[in-house]
Design a protein around this motif. Structure first.
Motif, PDB file in Angstrom:
ATOM      1  N   ILE A   1       7.437 -64.944 -25.590  1.00  0.00           N
ATOM      2  CA  ILE A   1       8.725 -64.804 -24.912  1.00  0.00           C
ATOM      3  C   ILE A   1       9.872 -64.554 -25.887  1.00  0.00           C
ATOM      4  CG2 ILE A   1      10.459 -66.019 -23.538  1.00  0.00           C
ATOM      5  CD1 ILE A   1       8.199 -67.269 -21.948  1.00  0.00           C
ATOM      6  N   PRO A   2      10.067 -65.391 -26.923  1.00  0.00           N
ATOM      7  CA  PRO A   2      11.157 -65.092 -27.866  1.00  0.00           C
ATOM      8  C   PRO A   2      11.011 -63.731 -28.529  1.00  0.00           C
ATOM      9  CG  PRO A   2      10.342 -67.340 -28.172  1.00  0.00           C
ATOM     10  CD  PRO A   2       9.381 -66.649 -27.269  1.00  0.00           C
ATOM     11  N   ARG A   3       9.765 -63.360 -28.846  1.00  0.00           N
ATOM     12  CA  ARG A   3       9.559 -62.065 -29.491  1.00  0.00           C
ATOM     13  C   ARG A   3       9.984 -60.929 -28.563  1.00  0.00           C
ATOM     14  NH1 ARG A   3       5.089 -58.772 -29.538  1.00  0.00           N
ATOM     15  NH2 ARG A   3       3.786 -60.424 -28.669  1.00  0.00           N
ATOM     16  N   ARG A   4       9.664 -61.045 -27.283  1.00  0.00           N
ATOM     17  CA  ARG A   4      10.053 -59.981 -26.347  1.00  0.00           C
ATOM     18  C   ARG A   4      11.562 -59.936 -26.137  1.00  0.00           C
ATOM     19  NH1 ARG A   4       4.998 -61.377 -23.010  1.00  0.00           N
ATOM     20  NH2 ARG A   4       3.518 -59.778 -23.676  1.00  0.00           N
ATOM     21  N   ILE A   5      12.191 -61.107 -26.147  1.00  0.00           N
ATOM     22  CA  ILE A   5      13.658 -61.114 -26.051  1.00  0.00           C
ATOM     23  C   ILE A   5      14.258 -60.393 -27.249  1.00  0.00           C
ATOM     24  CG2 ILE A   5      15.705 -62.585 -26.131  1.00  0.00           C
ATOM     25  CD1 ILE A   5      14.115 -64.682 -24.546  1.00  0.00           C
ATOM     26  N   LEU A   6      13.737 -60.693 -28.430  1.00  0.00           N
ATOM     27  CA  LEU A   6      14.248 -60.057 -29.649  1.00  0.00           C
ATOM     28  C   LEU A   6      13.920 -58.571 -29.684  1.00  0.00           C
ATOM     29  CD1 LEU A   6      13.388 -62.861 -32.222  1.00  0.00           C
ATOM     30  CD2 LEU A   6      15.660 -62.245 -31.359  1.00  0.00           C
ATOM     31  N   GLN A   7      12.747 -58.190 -29.200  1.00  0.00           N
ATOM     32  CA  GLN A   7      12.373 -56.779 -29.191  1.00  0.00           C
ATOM     33  C   GLN A   7      13.329 -55.948 -28.346  1.00  0.00           C
ATOM     34  OE1 GLN A   7       8.277 -56.922 -27.872  1.00  0.00           O
ATOM     35  NE2 GLN A   7       7.468 -56.775 -29.962  1.00  0.00           N
ATOM     36  N   GLN A   8      13.739 -56.502 -27.221  1.00  0.00           N
ATOM     37  CA  GLN A   8      14.712 -55.787 -26.403  1.00  0.00           C
ATOM     38  C   GLN A   8      16.129 -56.036 -26.887  1.00  0.00           C
ATOM     39  OE1 GLN A   8      14.392 -56.385 -22.162  1.00  0.00           O
ATOM     40  NE2 GLN A   8      16.350 -55.373 -21.741  1.00  0.00           N
ATOM     41  N   GLY A   9      16.363 -57.203 -27.498  1.00  0.00           N
ATOM     42  CA  GLY A   9      17.718 -57.562 -27.895  1.00  0.00           C
ATOM     43  C   GLY A   9      18.219 -56.830 -29.117  1.00  0.00           C
ATOM     44  N   TRP A  10      17.335 -56.538 -30.113  1.00  0.00           N
ATOM     45  CA  TRP A  10      17.863 -55.940 -31.335  1.00  0.00           C
ATOM     46  C   TRP A  10      18.420 -54.544 -31.114  1.00  0.00           C
ATOM     47  CZ3 TRP A  10      16.565 -51.477 -33.719  1.00  0.00           C
ATOM     48  CH2 TRP A  10      15.302 -50.917 -33.489  1.00  0.00           C
ATOM     49  N   PRO A  11      17.807 -53.682 -30.281  1.00  0.00           N
ATOM     50  CA  PRO A  11      18.466 -52.389 -30.043  1.00  0.00           C
ATOM     51  C   PRO A  11      19.798 -52.534 -29.310  1.00  0.00           C
ATOM     52  CG  PRO A  11      16.153 -52.299 -29.404  1.00  0.00           C
ATOM     53  CD  PRO A  11      16.493 -53.731 -29.606  1.00  0.00           C
ATOM     54  N   VAL A  12      19.865 -53.536 -28.406  1.00  0.00           N
ATOM     55  CA  VAL A  12      21.139 -53.800 -27.729  1.00  0.00           C
ATOM     56  C   VAL A  12      22.185 -54.227 -28.747  1.00  0.00           C
ATOM     57  CG1 VAL A  12      22.320 -55.216 -26.006  1.00  0.00           C
ATOM     58  CG2 VAL A  12      19.996 -54.401 -25.561  1.00  0.00           C
ATOM     59  N   LEU A  13      21.777 -55.112 -29.666  1.00  0.00           N
ATOM     60  CA  LEU A  13      22.696 -55.595 -30.693  1.00  0.00           C
ATOM     61  C   LEU A  13      23.184 -54.461 -31.581  1.00  0.00           C
ATOM     62  CD1 LEU A  13      24.087 -57.855 -32.264  1.00  0.00           C
ATOM     63  CD2 LEU A  13      21.957 -58.177 -33.542  1.00  0.00           C
ATOM     64  N   VAL A  14      22.263 -53.632 -32.060  1.00  0.00           N
ATOM     65  CA  VAL A  14      22.654 -52.514 -32.915  1.00  0.00           C
ATOM     66  C   VAL A  14      23.553 -51.544 -32.158  1.00  0.00           C
ATOM     67  CG1 VAL A  14      21.795 -50.530 -34.231  1.00  0.00           C
ATOM     68  CG2 VAL A  14      20.608 -52.713 -34.365  1.00  0.00           C
ATOM     69  N   GLY A  15      23.201 -51.297 -30.888  1.00  0.00           N
ATOM     70  CA  GLY A  15      24.037 -50.411 -30.083  1.00  0.00           C
ATOM     71  C   GLY A  15      25.424 -50.972 -29.852  1.00  0.00           C
ATOM     72  N   GLN A  16      25.496 -52.284 -29.610  1.00  0.00           N
ATOM     73  CA  GLN A  16      26.798 -52.918 -29.404  1.00  0.00           C
ATOM     74  C   GLN A  16      27.609 -52.919 -30.689  1.00  0.00           C
ATOM     75  OE1 GLN A  16      28.230 -53.806 -26.682  1.00  0.00           O
ATOM     76  NE2 GLN A  16      26.565 -53.746 -25.236  1.00  0.00           N
ATOM     77  N   TRP A  17      26.945 -53.198 -31.811  1.00  0.00           N
ATOM     78  CA  TRP A  17      27.654 -53.144 -33.095  1.00  0.00           C
ATOM     79  C   TRP A  17      28.177 -51.738 -33.362  1.00  0.00           C
ATOM     80  CZ3 TRP A  17      23.902 -56.487 -36.522  1.00  0.00           C
ATOM     81  CH2 TRP A  17      24.328 -57.813 -36.475  1.00  0.00           C
ATOM     82  N   ALA A  18      27.348 -50.745 -33.028  1.00  0.00           N
ATOM     83  CA  ALA A  18      27.790 -49.365 -33.211  1.00  0.00           C
ATOM     84  C   ALA A  18      28.995 -49.056 -32.333  1.00  0.00           C
ATOM     85  CB  ALA A  18      26.638 -48.406 -32.904  1.00  0.00           C
TER      86      ALA A  18
END
Length: 471
Positions: free
Chosen positions: A12-29
């Motif tokens: 579960i945490p891994r799947r949250i992070l797998q979807q979360g990191w592109p969101v994070l990078v996109g939001q930072w961008a």
């Protein structure tokens, strides 16, 4: 959603992070737009930076509130995705497009009268006021594209496919930096427009972004399964979006106005206070991107599990998301506190603005930890389509304690009551700005605590007392 995707607690945490990191990078961008605007106007002149601070406060108030309405598409489409009602996703997205066009007209109208917003800022320098008006006129042109792009963002978030948005936002940074260089400083024979140039560059990048995303939706075979279509306005579907979206948008609006109105009030203390506040607000917004990304990822997966009929799975995902949000917040606080002074120097070379910003950053730890918790909890509640209660909690805490209480102690009848405390906790910060930020941090902590109480009650009611083995 397949059973394989819904199985395995350890993943579960891994799947949250797998979807979360592109969101994070996109939001930072995406946030890099604001960083570029703040840094580049900050090095242009204090007047341009002050105009940026006030203009962004107004624009963000409008944009975030309208974005919240459109983000109702995320839990709606995610539950359809979990239940494998794929054509319903395409229908809901098309209606969100209609909604975005209507909202963009309302938003553009609200930004065409900057003097109404600036009335609470006291005697704003005429040069600053002129740049505010010009900047907002440019952003009014950007708003339709920006809101259309949020429907694409919501669609991809709901179906756990965030990398497309990340790629577009990353590409947009280069265009934004180049256009800023052209229009803010007046390169290649163009006039130096200052903050107005920053607004023009934002408009150009948003229209490029929606053009690219529309091309991808039309050409990528993956999206064909959803039968994406705009069609005619469907009042029942629009009503569903609005029933969930209006309180969501109100929650977004309550949170953002707690800080944008703060900027308008802090402007009474002068250009240096305004610039320092803008830097603090920008750093806080950048830090917020991590819990936001985790909240978006966790909320979408919780909604998918609810739609698929796995309430215990939804609750486990929520618990993992909360743990990740706290861990990420603590790491973020440590990094910012260690690098506080280099960060401020990256924003401005002006010693007066830098002293104010350095003082205000002393509140980051309390503020960010509370902000991370309330953000994650809000997204979890939205996954259950619970939005009215959180809206009322945030209104009472953020407006009542933070904004009204902050004004009362900073600029109202009790002005200066916390001057001794501010001088001790936040050396270098003006009393008014420091008081506003302190009350904002306290209000965020209250909001996070109350939202947690609501969430565990909602999740408990939705979870069977004796879960089945498949859950």
């Amino acid at each position: 959603m397949s059973r394989a995707l819904l199985s395995g607690r350890a993943t579960i945490p891994r799947r949250i992070l797998q979807q979360g990191w592109p969101v994070l990078v996109g939001q930072w961008a995406s946030m890099a737009f604001g960083v570029l605007d703040t840094a580049m106007t900050g090095h242009a002149s204090p007047v341009a930076l002050a105009a940026m601070a006030l203009s962004v406060s107004i624009y963000i108030t409008v944009f975030i509130g309208l974005t919240g309405v459109l983000h109702a598409l995320i839990p709606i489409a995610a539950q359809h995705f979990g239940a494998r009602r794929l054509p319903a996703i395409g229908h809901a997205w098309g209606q969100a497009v209609w909604l975005s066009l209507g909202l963009s007209m309302l938003g553009a109208l609200a930004m065409m009268f900057p003097d109404a917003w600036l009335a609470m800022s006291g005697n704003v320098d005429p040069a600053v006021r002129a740049q505010v008006a010009g900047y907002l006129s440019m952003l009014a042109l950007a708003l339709p594209a920006a809101l259309l792009f949020r429907t694409v963002y919501a669609l991809n978030t709901a179906i756990s496919r965030p990398k497309m948005i990340m790629a577009i936002n990353i590409a947009g940074i280069g265009f934004k930096a180049f256009f800023n260089w052209l229009f803010i400083y007046g390169k290649l024979g163009l006039p130096a427009l200052g903050a107005v140039g920053a607004g023009l560059s934002t408009a150009l990048v948003f229209w490029l972004s929606i053009a690219v995303s529309a091309l991808i939706l039309c050409r990528d075979p993956f999206y064909r399964q959803f039968l994406l279509r705009i069609g005619r306005p469907h009042w029942k579907t629009l009503g569903e979006l609005l029933r969930l979206g209006v309180p969501m948008g109100a929650s977004y609006l309550i949170e953002v106005t707690s800080f944008t109105f703060m900027a308008l009030l802090v402007a009474r203390e002068g250009i240096y206070a305004t610039g320092g506040h803008q830097i603090m607000a920008n750093v806080v917004a950048l830090c917020f991107m991590m819990p936001l990304a985790l909240g978006v990822s966790t909320g979408a997966q919780v909604a998918q599990a609810i739609g698929a009929g796995y309430p215990m799975r939804a609750r486990r995902i929520g618990t993992a998301g909360l743990a990740l949000a706290v861990t990420g917040a603590l790491l973020t606080i440590a990094v910012i506190m260690l690098a506080r002074h280099p960060i401020v120097r990256a924003y401005t070379a002006d010693p007066g603005v830098g002293a104010v910003a350095s003082g205000l950053l002393g509140l980051l730890a309390l503020f960010h930890l509370s902000d991370a918790m309330q953000c994650m909890t809000s997204y979890l509640l939205r996954a259950y389509k619970v939005a009215v209660g959180p809206m009322l909690i945030q209104a009472g805490a953020l407006w009542g304690i933070g904004l009204l209480g902050g004004w009362w102690l900073a600029f109202g009848p009790a002005a200066g009551a916390l001057s001794g405390l501010i001088g001790t906790l936040l050396p270098g910060a003006p009393v008014g700005a420091g008081t506003m930020w302190l009350m904002a941090a306290l209000s965020m902590a209250v909001s996070a605590l109350l939202l947690q109480c609501v969430y565990w009650r909602v999740a408990g009611r939705a979870t069977p007392a004796q879960p089945s083995a498949s859950a």
